[in-house]
Design a protein around this motif. Sequence first.
Motif, PDB file in Angstrom:
ATOM      1  N   LEU A 254       0.809  -1.208   0.000  1.00 34.93           N
ATOM      2  CA  LEU A 254       0.000   0.000   0.000  1.00 34.93           C
ATOM      3  C   LEU A 254       0.848   1.266   0.000  1.00 34.93           C
ATOM      4  O   LEU A 254       0.421   2.308  -0.501  1.00 34.93           O
ATOM      5  N   ARG A 255       2.037   1.174   0.589  1.00 35.87           N
ATOM      6  CA  ARG A 255       2.896   2.356   0.604  1.00 35.87           C
ATOM      7  C   ARG A 255       3.412   2.690  -0.796  1.00 35.87           C
ATOM      8  O   ARG A 255       3.701   3.863  -1.084  1.00 35.87           O
ATOM      9  N   GLN A 256       3.564   1.683  -1.656  1.00 36.69           N
ATOM     10  CA  GLN A 256       4.088   1.939  -3.007  1.00 36.69           C
ATOM     11  C   GLN A 256       3.223   2.944  -3.766  1.00 36.69           C
ATOM     12  O   GLN A 256       3.725   3.967  -4.227  1.00 36.69           O
ATOM     13  N   PRO A 257       1.896   2.680  -3.935  1.00 33.69           N
ATOM     14  CA  PRO A 257       1.086   3.676  -4.656  1.00 33.69           C
ATOM     15  C   PRO A 257       0.978   5.006  -3.922  1.00 33.69           C
ATOM     16  O   PRO A 257       0.892   6.064  -4.562  1.00 33.69           O
ATOM     17  N   LEU A 258       0.979   4.978  -2.561  1.00 34.52           N
ATOM     18  CA  LEU A 258       0.943   6.235  -1.818  1.00 34.52           C
ATOM     19  C   LEU A 258       2.210   7.047  -2.072  1.00 34.52           C
ATOM     20  O   LEU A 258       2.163   8.282  -2.213  1.00 34.52           O
ATOM     21  N   ALA A 260       4.101   6.873  -4.762  1.00 36.25           N
ATOM     22  CA  ALA A 260       4.002   7.412  -6.123  1.00 36.25           C
ATOM     23  C   ALA A 260       3.027   8.576  -6.179  1.00 36.25           C
ATOM     24  O   ALA A 260       3.263   9.581  -6.879  1.00 36.25           O
ATOM     25  N   LEU A 261       1.909   8.472  -5.444  1.00 37.30           N
ATOM     26  CA  LEU A 261       0.918   9.539  -5.420  1.00 37.30           C
ATOM     27  C   LEU A 261       1.524  10.847  -4.916  1.00 37.30           C
ATOM     28  O   LEU A 261       1.294  11.928  -5.486  1.00 37.30           O
ATOM     29  N   GLY A 262       2.276  10.773  -3.831  1.00 39.51           N
ATOM     30  CA  GLY A 262       2.906  11.973  -3.306  1.00 39.51           C
ATOM     31  C   GLY A 262       3.887  12.585  -4.285  1.00 39.51           C
ATOM     32  O   GLY A 262       3.968  13.817  -4.431  1.00 39.51           O
ATOM     33  N   LEU A 263       4.662  11.725  -4.990  1.00 35.73           N
ATOM     34  CA  LEU A 263       5.631  12.244  -5.952  1.00 35.73           C
ATOM     35  C   LEU A 263       4.945  12.924  -7.129  1.00 35.73           C
ATOM     36  O   LEU A 263       5.346  14.008  -7.570  1.00 35.73           O
ATOM     37  N   PHE A 264       3.893  12.277  -7.653  1.00 37.58           N
ATOM     38  CA  PHE A 264       3.168  12.869  -8.775  1.00 37.58           C
ATOM     39  C   PHE A 264       2.507  14.181  -8.366  1.00 37.58           C
ATOM     40  O   PHE A 264       2.456  15.144  -9.136  1.00 37.58           O
ATOM     41  N   ALA A 265       1.970  14.196  -7.116  1.00 33.19           N
ATOM     42  CA  ALA A 265       1.313  15.417  -6.642  1.00 33.19           C
ATOM     43  C   ALA A 265       2.308  16.569  -6.557  1.00 33.19           C
ATOM     44  O   ALA A 265       2.001  17.713  -6.940  1.00 33.19           O
ATOM     45  N   GLU A 266       3.508  16.291  -6.051  1.00 33.08           N
ATOM     46  CA  GLU A 266       4.509  17.346  -5.954  1.00 33.08           C
ATOM     47  C   GLU A 266       4.969  17.792  -7.335  1.00 33.08           C
ATOM     48  O   GLU A 266       5.185  18.994  -7.592  1.00 33.08           O
ATOM     49  N   ALA A 267       5.101  16.826  -8.264  1.00 35.32           N
ATOM     50  CA  ALA A 267       5.471  17.204  -9.632  1.00 35.32           C
ATOM     51  C   ALA A 267       4.381  18.067 -10.260  1.00 35.32           C
ATOM     52  O   ALA A 267       4.671  19.032 -10.996  1.00 35.32           O
ATOM     53  N   ALA A 496       5.264   2.977 -11.310  1.00 32.00           N
ATOM     54  CA  ALA A 496       4.627   4.229 -10.914  1.00 32.00           C
ATOM     55  C   ALA A 496       5.562   5.073 -10.067  1.00 32.00           C
ATOM     56  O   ALA A 496       5.686   6.290 -10.264  1.00 32.00           O
ATOM     57  N   VAL A 497       6.224   4.448  -9.094  1.00 23.38           N
ATOM     58  CA  VAL A 497       7.149   5.192  -8.228  1.00 23.38           C
ATOM     59  C   VAL A 497       8.316   5.721  -9.046  1.00 23.38           C
ATOM     60  O   VAL A 497       8.745   6.875  -8.881  1.00 23.38           O
ATOM     61  N   ARG A 498       8.837   4.877  -9.948  1.00 24.47           N
ATOM     62  CA  ARG A 498       9.975   5.329 -10.765  1.00 24.47           C
ATOM     63  C   ARG A 498       9.584   6.515 -11.641  1.00 24.47           C
ATOM     64  O   ARG A 498      10.337   7.487 -11.781  1.00 24.47           O
ATOM     65  N   SER A 499       8.392   6.445 -12.212  1.00 21.65           N
ATOM     66  CA  SER A 499       7.947   7.553 -13.057  1.00 21.65           C
ATOM     67  C   SER A 499       7.773   8.831 -12.250  1.00 21.65           C
ATOM     68  O   SER A 499       8.162   9.918 -12.688  1.00 21.65           O
ATOM     69  N   LEU A 512      19.497  12.584 -14.471  1.00 15.74           N
ATOM     70  CA  LEU A 512      19.010  11.342 -13.863  1.00 15.74           C
ATOM     71  C   LEU A 512      19.312  10.145 -14.743  1.00 15.74           C
ATOM     72  O   LEU A 512      19.117  10.182 -15.969  1.00 15.74           O
ATOM     73  N   HIS A 513      19.794   9.069 -14.076  1.00 17.18           N
ATOM     74  CA  HIS A 513      19.925   7.756 -14.714  1.00 17.18           C
ATOM     75  C   HIS A 513      19.010   6.811 -13.941  1.00 17.18           C
ATOM     76  O   HIS A 513      19.271   6.513 -12.773  1.00 17.18           O
ATOM     77  N   SER A 514      17.962   6.338 -14.594  1.00 19.01           N
ATOM     78  CA  SER A 514      16.927   5.555 -13.909  1.00 19.01           C
ATOM     79  C   SER A 514      16.946   4.120 -14.410  1.00 19.01           C
ATOM     80  O   SER A 514      16.990   3.876 -15.627  1.00 19.01           O
ATOM     81  N   PHE A 515      16.897   3.158 -13.452  1.00 18.58           N
ATOM     82  CA  PHE A 515      16.948   1.736 -13.794  1.00 18.58           C
ATOM     83  C   PHE A 515      15.884   0.990 -13.010  1.00 18.58           C
ATOM     84  O   PHE A 515      15.541   1.374 -11.880  1.00 18.58           O
ATOM     85  N   ASP A 516      15.395  -0.104 -13.609  1.00 18.44           N
ATOM     86  CA  ASP A 516      14.340  -0.884 -12.951  1.00 18.44           C
ATOM     87  C   ASP A 516      14.885  -2.062 -12.157  1.00 18.44           C
ATOM     88  O   ASP A 516      14.109  -2.840 -11.602  1.00 18.44           O
ATOM     89  N   GLY A 517      16.190  -2.242 -12.112  1.00 19.58           N
ATOM     90  CA  GLY A 517      16.765  -3.339 -11.343  1.00 19.58           C
ATOM     91  C   GLY A 517      18.260  -3.425 -11.522  1.00 19.58           C
ATOM     92  O   GLY A 517      18.881  -2.639 -12.271  1.00 19.58           O
TER      93      GLY A 517
END
Length: 610
Positions: A254-258, A260-267, A496-499, A512-517
Amino acid sequence: MSVGLPLAAAPSPEELLAEPARAPSGRADLVRSLFTYTPVSLASHLLGAAVVVVVMRGVVPDERLWWWCAVFGVLWVARLALAFAFSRRRHPTPLDAWPRWQAAWNTLTLLAAGLWGLAAWWFYGWGDALQKTALLMVIFSYCAGAVPLLVGQQRIFLAFASLCFLPSVAVMLLQPSTSDRGLALVMVLIFGLTLLLGRNYQRAFHRVIELKARTDHLLVRLQQEKATADAARRAAEVANRAKTQFFAAASHDLRQPLHALGLFAEALRGKSQDEEVVQLVASINDSVDALEGLFSELLDITRLDSGGVQVSPRHVAMQEVFRRLRLHFEPTAFEKGLSLRFRGGRHAAHADPVLVERILRNLLANAIRYTDDGGVLVAARPRGDRLLLQVWDSGRGIAAADQDRIFEEFFQVEPHEVPADQRKGLGLGLAIVQRLARLIEAPLSLRSAPGRGSVFGVSVPLGRMAAVDPPAAVPARRGGPTLAGRCIVMVEDDLAVRSGLEVLLKGWGAQLHSFDGLPALRAWLADRAPDAPAPDLLIADYRLGQQDSGIDAIRLLRAAVGAALPAVVVTGSVMSHLEQEAQAEDFHLLMKPVAPNRLRAMINFKLARG
């Protein structure tokens, strides 16, 4: 679910009382007692036979006396052999073997009784008064001595007494002397008293058997109830672990989407100048913070109730604890217009630093939440061999009637008078503080008055600064929102969090250099030019795919670009002992969902320190 032996498997007290020698456990105990006293019985019989031989020798015809001695010797050896065989039996003894041992013992015992009756019949008429008295005393002694031994077998005792006494009475009645006939009446009276004595012993034996039966019965029930209780305890432990694991997994998911939600909201706030949009974003962030507080409180209570918190005391500098608290709470206090001060950082405590920090975090969060004007002070003050940690606030205060209840679960002081934006949480924060204080054996204190604020205190053992590494200097806060010219590597497997992080960090101007693993990170490092500039910071999620972790990402990147690379690990799992790993691997930890201002403060701190 039934556990253990059913009650029907155990003989009831009524069964043992009615037929003590036939009940399985009663028979085994009876046979054991018979053979336990057999050596004493054999020794006494041998002594009695010697007395009879000494008294009657020269009076009774030798042929009759030696025939009696020969039969006595054969019978005595047979009883000795039976006792020896019983002592050599195999263990455990089968249930069907106990009646055979009992029958063999009873047969030889009755034959011995008949032999003493035969001695009275053969020898009484030959002796004088002294010899007759000695003979009768020997026979009576063995008859009376058999009372406690045969009391569990009433019919066998009656047969034993009859075989001993009746031949003596019969031979006295056949004597021509009147005194012998009178003595026969005395023997009849003694015979009756012996039977009465046996009856009294029988009643006492029944009471003993009854008590033992009830004890055995209760023991079986106790064993059954204990087994049931153990099974219930194990089931409860399994359920408790499952509950803890469920809360941990649910919290992480549940924390994962929350997050991501906070990050998108700030963006979104950074891309819009509309006042209404800015207010909506602020409301979203407040809701995310409230949910994060609920998760933390529920998981802390779960961990404490399940015994999942281990205490590891060590010497810890309070300046280091204060630095982390300042980093966490300074943005919140600033938003409310409150001053946040720390005093006594030069002192040290000897306690578990994680638990002490958790106590101060909860107290500090409460103080900031319920303080509208003024400020909050966190202080460390030596008191003898103890260190008193206090959190002062200039908030509303707590009435005396409520001060005993505020440490109860789900209790909140006058929630109807608290502004709507501050009615957060479940009322578990102070309950967690109290349990943690008990866990580390630190007395907890409170002074408060309505309208004059509150002072919460916790007393821990005083530590030694010499045993503590000197705290790192707290860098000044960097001004401005830009991260221009800063290279940040991010490893996050949640799309979602990465985005959200990509939008936010690029909006702050970071390269930024972003990786999924880890596989993608390894490929980038393999293609990276040897003279390429090193990254300034690594931000990694703790849980990555294929059983990898953010710590693995830190080790991999530091091995390639240098061990001094600053790193931040973001996680939604609060059940692991990541604080110890953070100290060992030199990284900082952020719990999801991370408020953007906290993320920015952490990035500024790590870049300044690096």
